[in-house]
Write a protein that holds these residues in place. Structure first.
Motif: not given
Length: 230
Positions: A218-226
């Motif tokens: 699986x791929x890690x999300x490409x966002x600044x904050x979760x």
């Protein structure tokens, strides 16, 4: 079979460990095999080996003080010593039986040295070799081997079957493979924008990829904050 350049590497009983008045027997690589291991993994940053003594609190005896004598140790990046002495456990034998384990161990060492150096450095020793630093830092091979086994032998199969980062988060709440250091209901929420947490998960996936090179993880999300609601 442990194969390096066609010769089997077998771990042997090692009894040059003292803890208080107790003499411990664990496992170690023979001195005669050190040069073969050094040449095999020179591309990973192994620059030589030495036989030496060290002391400190380490994983191999539940962090009780120990003294080690005439231990075969790999020299890593001309600065660190990787003792080739291990707990008598299945994962210790597997370290030399499966070709992806030593490269994975080096990946783990690099991450731990960056984020948790105090937790894996047991001792520092003087060095007289011209091809290494004057002071060498002894790493806790027992802990590193155990942590590697947690990733490979416990987590790799279920994680390799996961389809998303969210599925990993749900699993990690029960498995506790990654711990962000918090307590209570936020303890298993990973912040992908945090460099330590992000790179540790990247490390886990990289090691699992070493075991399953043809598996799409699986791929890690490409966002600044979760931010996650519980």
């Amino acid at each position: 079979m442990n194969e390096l350049f066609g010769d089997a590497i077998k771990l042997q009983p090692f009894d040059r460990i003292l803890s208080g008045f107790d003499k411990l027997t664990e496992l170690a690589v023979s001195i005669s095999d050190c040069s073969k291991i050094t040449e095999k993994y020179r591309y990973l940053g192994i620059t030589g080996y030495k036989i030496g003594d060290f002391s400190g609190n380490c994983f191999i005896n539940r962090y009780l003080p120990c003294e080690f004598y005439r231990v075969p140790m790999l020299i890593y990046r001309s600065r660190y010593l990787i003792p080739l002495v291990f707990r008598d456990s299945p994962e210790s034998h597997l370290l030399f039986q499966e070709s992806y384990r030593i490269p994975s161990l080096i990946q783990l060492i690099d991450w731990e040295l960056h984020f948790n150096p105090k937790s894996i450095i047991i001792d520092s020793v003087a060095n007289n070799y011209s091809y290494a630093e004057k002071e060498l830092f002894v790493l806790d091979t027992g802990y590193l081997t155990f942590r590697l086994a947690e990733i490979i032998d416990v987590a790799s199969f279920p994680v390799s079957k996961m389809a998303s980062y969210e599925e990993f988060l749900s699993w990690n709440r029960e498995a506790h493979l990654l711990d962000n250091g918090h307590k209570g209901r936020h303890s298993m929420i990973l912040n992908i924008d945090n460099d330590r947490e992000h790179t540790e998960l990247q490390l886990v996936l990289a090691i699992i990829q070493n075991k399953y090179p043809h598996k799409q993880l699986f791929q890690l999300p490409q966002i600044n904050r979760i931010s996650e609601k519980i």
